[in-house]
Design an enzyme around this catalytic site. Structure first.
Site, PDB file in Angstrom:
ATOM      1  N   ASP A 209       0.861  -1.200   0.000  1.00 39.19           N
ATOM      2  CA  ASP A 209       0.000   0.000   0.000  1.00 39.19           C
ATOM      3  C   ASP A 209       0.890   1.241   0.000  1.00 39.19           C
ATOM      4  O   ASP A 209       2.103   1.158   0.205  1.00 39.19           O
ATOM      5  CB  ASP A 209      -0.864  -0.007   1.273  1.00 39.19           C
ATOM      6  N   ASP A 211       0.562   3.638   2.265  1.00 36.31           N
ATOM      7  CA  ASP A 211       0.298   4.221   3.583  1.00 36.31           C
ATOM      8  C   ASP A 211      -0.857   5.209   3.454  1.00 36.31           C
ATOM      9  O   ASP A 211      -1.904   4.842   2.926  1.00 36.31           O
ATOM     10  CB  ASP A 211       1.591   4.824   4.162  1.00 36.31           C
TER      11      ASP A 211
HETATM   12  N1  LIG Z   1       1.251   1.343   5.768  1.00 37.88           N
HETATM   13  C1  LIG Z   1       1.723   0.492   6.654  1.00 37.88           C
HETATM   14  N2  LIG Z   1       2.168   0.915   7.866  1.00 37.88           N
HETATM   15  C2  LIG Z   1       2.666   0.035   8.761  1.00 37.88           C
HETATM   16  N3  LIG Z   1       2.738  -1.279   8.568  1.00 37.88           N
HETATM   17  C3  LIG Z   1       2.301  -1.751   7.385  1.00 37.88           C
HETATM   18  N4  LIG Z   1       2.253  -3.008   6.907  1.00 37.88           N
HETATM   19  C4  LIG Z   1       1.734  -2.952   5.672  1.00 37.88           C
HETATM   20  N5  LIG Z   1       1.425  -1.670   5.327  1.00 37.88           N
HETATM   21  C5  LIG Z   1       1.776  -0.904   6.395  1.00 37.88           C
END
Ligand SMILES: Nc1ncnc2[nH]cnc12
Ligand SMILES: CSC[C@H]1O[C@H](OP(=O)(O)O)[C@H](O)[C@@H]1O
Length: 291
Positions: A209, A211
């Site tokens: 992703d 974030d």
């Molecule tokens: N955006 C994110 N922040 C922290 N841990 C994660 N694991 C997968 N995506 C994450």
């Protein structure tokens, strides 16, 4: 039997691995408490492989509650010399979209609710950590990702946050301003403890992703992470096979000194050492504490 014993710590979405000959889930007793789960022990192409699901099968253990000490101690007791962490992570850079595998080379540890060392009162030690991962292991991972034609990046800093909530936008922007590449919740103190245990460590972080900072993408949620992980599970499993096939067949050997790092690290005079802590360190530091 092979020289390098391969430890795989499976993160979110990776709770089992296939293709091990003689595979057996083994319970390991550790003086540091209970590991996240039993460990799967077997062989691939003559290499002993030990697999541990970091959050346990069924994902019952949260990042802050993982007993990182027991996990590393259990891997050490089973003879592991080299650990690959396969972790899900968020991307902090436009050029690292979901589906990219990042061979991390640095960490910024922002966790605050975890004990960070095997050492302590009555047995003080300071190990170097300027280069927290093994570039020799990174080379093997890079060869594997190239062979599979998986999009990857070599190098990058992994920001380790406490969690379990994902970041606020201000935090995400802060970490971006620091130049961090990816964000996750688990690789510290794992990498620090592996170093103290004289086990080489590397992370392949699978971007799931963006974030919450990217204007064109929704903020991260668990569904988003799981979807990307499922799309990438076969690539992660193929990478594990490549690592096992290759770790004992390299032209070079590691020269980072991790396997003897405690030779120069322990400060406490023998007569001042706490016998109880010394006993607890039998697997981690027995090499230098015995005799
Ligand atoms: N955006 C994110 N922040 C922290 N841990 C994660 N694991 C997968 N995506 C994450
Ligand atoms: C399920 S999203 C958040 C979770 O996923 C990552 O775990 P791991 O490194 O074990 O793959 C991240 O660090 C969080 O713990």
């Amino acid at each position: 039997m092979s020289k390098h014993v391969l430890g795989i710590i499976g993160g979110s979405g990776l709770y089992d691995i296939e293709g091990l000959t003689g595979a057996e889930w083994v319970t390991v007793e550790s003086p540091w408490g209970e590991p996240s789960d039993d460990l799967l022990v077997g062989e691939i192409s003559g290499t002993k492989v030990v697999f541990l699901p970091r959050h346990g099968r069924g994902h019952a253990v949260s990042p802050s509650d993982i007993n990182y000490h027991a996990n590393i101690d259990a891997l050490k007791r089973l003879g592991v010399t080299d650990i690959f962490s396969l972790s899900a992570c968020g991307s902090l850079k436009e050029e690292l979209p979901p589906g990219t595998f990042v061979i991390v080379d640095q960490f910024i540890d922002r966790t605050f609710a975890r004990k960070k060392s095997f050492f302590g009162k009555g047995l003080v030690a300071h190990v170097p950590l300027s280069h927290p991962v093994s570039s020799w292991l990174g080379d093997i991972a890079e060869d594997g990702l190239k062979a599979q034609k998986v999009p990857y990046a070599r190098g990058g800093s992994y920001l380790v946050m406490e969690g379990p909530q994902f970041s606020t936008l201000a935090e995400s922007e802060l970490y971006r301003s620091w130049g961090c590449s990816v964000i996750g919740m688990t690789n510290m103190p794992e990498a620090k403890l592996a170093r103290e245990a004289e086990i080489r460590y590397a992370t392949v972080a699978m971007v799931t992703d963006f974030d919450c900072w990217h204007p064109d993408h929704d903020s991260v949620d668990v569904q988003m992470v799981i979807k990307t992980l499922l799309d990438n599970a076969d690539k992660a499993k193929a990478l594990v096979k490549f690592l096992a096939d290759n770790i004992n067949n390299r032209d070079s050997e590691p020269n980072c000194g991790t396997d003897t790092i405690l030779d120069m690290a322990i400060m406490t005079a023998p007569e001042k050492r706490d016998p109880a802590l010394v006993a607890k360190m039998d697997a981690i530091a027995g090499r230098v504490l015995k005799g």
